[in-house]
Motif scaffolding. Sequence first.
Motif, short mmCIF file in Angstrom:
data_model
loop_
_atom_site.label_atom_id
_atom_site.label_comp_id
_atom_site.label_asym_id
_atom_site.label_seq_id
_atom_site.Cartn_x
_atom_site.Cartn_y
_atom_site.Cartn_z
N ARG A 237 -4.61 1.29 10.80
CA ARG A 237 -4.92 2.31 9.83
C ARG A 237 -3.80 3.78 9.77
O ARG A 237 -3.23 3.58 10.71
CB ARG A 237 -6.43 2.61 9.53
N ILE A 238 -3.85 4.23 8.75
CA ILE A 238 -3.00 5.49 8.46
C ILE A 238 -3.73 6.46 8.03
O ILE A 238 -4.46 6.27 6.86
CB ILE A 238 -1.80 5.19 7.72
N GLY A 239 -3.53 7.70 8.50
CA GLY A 239 -4.25 8.82 7.90
C GLY A 239 -3.23 9.91 7.35
O GLY A 239 -2.17 10.21 8.18
N ILE A 240 -3.49 10.39 6.22
CA ILE A 240 -2.30 11.36 5.65
C ILE A 240 -2.98 12.49 5.09
O ILE A 240 -4.02 12.60 4.51
CB ILE A 240 -1.53 10.73 4.40
N ARG A 241 -2.62 13.75 5.65
CA ARG A 241 -3.19 14.99 5.25
C ARG A 241 -2.18 15.62 4.12
O ARG A 241 -1.14 15.76 4.10
CB ARG A 241 -3.03 15.98 6.22
N VAL B 87 0.94 -1.03 -0.04
CA VAL B 87 0.08 -0.06 0.10
C VAL B 87 1.04 1.12 -0.07
O VAL B 87 1.91 1.34 0.92
CB VAL B 87 -0.90 -0.12 1.18
N ARG B 88 0.58 1.99 -1.03
CA ARG B 88 1.54 3.27 -1.14
C ARG B 88 0.83 4.79 -0.89
O ARG B 88 -0.49 4.69 -0.86
CB ARG B 88 2.03 3.34 -2.51
N SER B 89 1.45 5.53 -0.34
CA SER B 89 0.95 6.93 -0.09
C SER B 89 0.58 7.36 -1.39
O SER B 89 1.30 7.17 -2.46
CB SER B 89 1.96 7.83 0.36
N THR B 90 -0.69 7.89 -1.48
CA THR B 90 -1.33 8.53 -2.94
C THR B 90 -0.83 9.94 -3.25
O THR B 90 -0.90 10.38 -4.44
CB THR B 90 -2.74 8.26 -3.03
N CYS B 91 -0.15 10.39 -2.18
CA CYS B 91 0.10 11.91 -2.35
C CYS B 91 1.36 12.55 -1.53
O CYS B 91 1.85 11.60 -0.96
CB CYS B 91 -1.19 12.66 -1.80
N TYR B 92 1.80 13.66 -1.73
CA TYR B 92 2.69 14.33 -0.61
C TYR B 92 1.65 14.75 0.52
O TYR B 92 0.56 15.15 0.23
CB TYR B 92 3.07 15.59 -1.28
N GLY B 93 2.30 14.48 1.51
CA GLY B 93 1.59 14.69 2.94
C GLY B 93 2.20 14.55 4.15
O GLY B 93 3.44 14.12 4.26
N ILE B 94 1.53 14.58 5.21
CA ILE B 94 2.02 14.52 6.71
C ILE B 94 1.42 13.33 7.04
O ILE B 94 -0.08 13.26 7.20
CB ILE B 94 1.75 15.63 7.38
N ILE B 95 1.72 12.42 7.95
CA ILE B 95 0.95 11.35 8.47
C ILE B 95 0.28 11.99 9.89
O ILE B 95 1.04 12.49 10.71
CB ILE B 95 1.90 10.23 8.90
N GLU B 96 -0.85 12.06 9.92
CA GLU B 96 -1.44 12.62 10.90
C GLU B 96 -1.92 11.36 12.12
O GLU B 96 -2.23 11.94 13.09
CB GLU B 96 -2.86 13.20 10.60
N HIS C 16 -6.26 11.54 3.74
CA HIS C 16 -6.46 10.23 2.82
C HIS C 16 -6.24 8.92 4.21
O HIS C 16 -5.46 9.08 4.81
CB HIS C 16 -5.27 10.09 2.12
N TYR C 17 -7.46 8.36 4.15
CA TYR C 17 -7.64 7.18 4.88
C TYR C 17 -7.47 5.93 4.48
O TYR C 17 -7.93 5.42 3.61
CB TYR C 17 -8.93 7.46 5.77
N PHE C 18 -6.34 5.20 5.02
CA PHE C 18 -6.11 3.69 4.71
C PHE C 18 -6.15 2.85 5.80
O PHE C 18 -5.64 3.02 6.72
CB PHE C 18 -4.53 3.95 4.17
N ALA C 19 -7.09 1.88 5.66
CA ALA C 19 -7.55 1.19 6.53
C ALA C 19 -7.66 -0.41 6.45
O ALA C 19 -7.33 -0.86 5.15
CB ALA C 19 -8.99 1.45 7.12
N HIS C 20 -7.73 -1.20 7.41
CA HIS C 20 -7.38 -2.76 7.33
C HIS C 20 -6.06 -3.29 6.94
O HIS C 20 -6.24 -4.20 6.41
CB HIS C 20 -8.90 -3.36 6.29
N LEU C 21 -5.19 -2.51 7.18
CA LEU C 21 -3.80 -2.76 6.90
C LEU C 21 -3.36 -4.15 7.68
O LEU C 21 -3.91 -4.50 8.76
CB LEU C 21 -2.76 -1.66 7.03
N GLY D 63 3.72 12.65 11.98
CA GLY D 63 4.33 13.61 11.78
C GLY D 63 5.18 13.47 10.71
O GLY D 63 5.86 14.63 10.27
N GLN D 64 5.51 12.56 10.10
CA GLN D 64 6.42 12.14 9.02
C GLN D 64 5.85 12.80 7.63
O GLN D 64 4.69 12.37 7.44
CB GLN D 64 6.80 10.68 9.05
N ILE D 65 6.63 13.18 6.91
CA ILE D 65 6.30 13.61 5.54
C ILE D 65 6.40 12.20 4.46
O ILE D 65 7.45 11.60 4.46
CB ILE D 65 7.24 14.70 4.88
N VAL D 66 5.49 12.14 3.69
CA VAL D 66 5.60 11.03 2.67
C VAL D 66 5.05 11.68 1.31
O VAL D 66 5.17 12.76 1.19
CB VAL D 66 4.33 10.06 3.02
N GLU D 67 5.65 10.90 0.34
CA GLU D 67 5.37 11.28 -0.99
C GLU D 67 4.32 10.25 -1.69
O GLU D 67 4.59 9.10 -1.60
CB GLU D 67 6.51 12.00 -1.57
#
Length: 317
Positions: free
Chosen positions: A224-228, A204-213, A235-240, A250-254
């Motif tokens: 689950r992970i939420g990315i702003r 499962v990949r981050s769909t965007c540039y964002g911050i893990i909230e 962006h909400y990723f669940a059932h991982l 707080g980490q930056i993703v791309e």
Amino acid sequence: MIGYAATNVQDEEKINARRMELYKKAEAFTQIPWSYFAGLDQYERSARRGRKNVPREQGALSIYFEPGKWAGPLNPNPDDTNPATIRLFGGYGKDGDGDGKADVHNDEDLILSIASYLQSFGTSHEHIKMALWNYYRRAKAVDIIIGNAKMFEKFNRLDLHDKVFPVPLRSNYSYRSTWGDARGWGGRRIHEGTDIFAGYGVPVRSTCYGIIELKGWNKYGGWRIGIRDLNNVYHYFAHLSGFAKDLEVGQIVEPGMLIGGVGSSGYGPPGTSGKFPPHLHYGMYKDNGITEWSFDPYPQLRMWERAERIKLRQKKS
């Protein structure tokens, strides 16, 4: 004033160049890093369409001052452009281009006004957070603006809006529009997302540039992970099945960065798994500066999938 609505890539590059020029000008004036001005402006750009009776931006910037804040709360003329009377009534409006007017629709005036406001609190990170809290009175707004600033600082550019499909296109997956369908576990509710069915452990990949909230367990969404992102979309990723190594709040993703694997976690206490076929629940939520709501991610997923396939074909040709 010249309009700055982008219609193509060249227009967008031109607008971003103008914005960066204004942010750097504010940095030179205040010694506050340009990324803070970019983060605030981007927050306003994403929130502007959710506010009632707020016109579209007329210039390169989207920074918004309410009439009372611009002209002064007791100013009998909320549209005042006279710097002297604005100052008399305690307004924030400044004349940034030397034309004798403090025009809330003028980019030079806007950037000087917000720069002067932030500088009045101090130039450190904590001072800037205090200034933002005083202005918005909303902790979430402050966090989002600071997150935007962190992303701009890290990548040192403004064009951070690329997207990718959440699972690799080479994997075996399937999905359809399921947003709004009824769900019964834990009480009657609607399905706020799209289910992408794939094999257990598919990346499962981050769909965007964002911050893990958010990162952790939820009895509905399991791991689950939420990315702003910069457009103030969550962006909400669940059932991982689990998380990528060393991933932290707080980490930056791309786009394309590994964040976890497809699983079947959820519908119970921490560790519960296997109550349904493995799939990724993907949700999208929009914040307009006042409230946040879910919207159907299916059209976005189809668009990102199609765009990524086109890019892959172009690389092969």
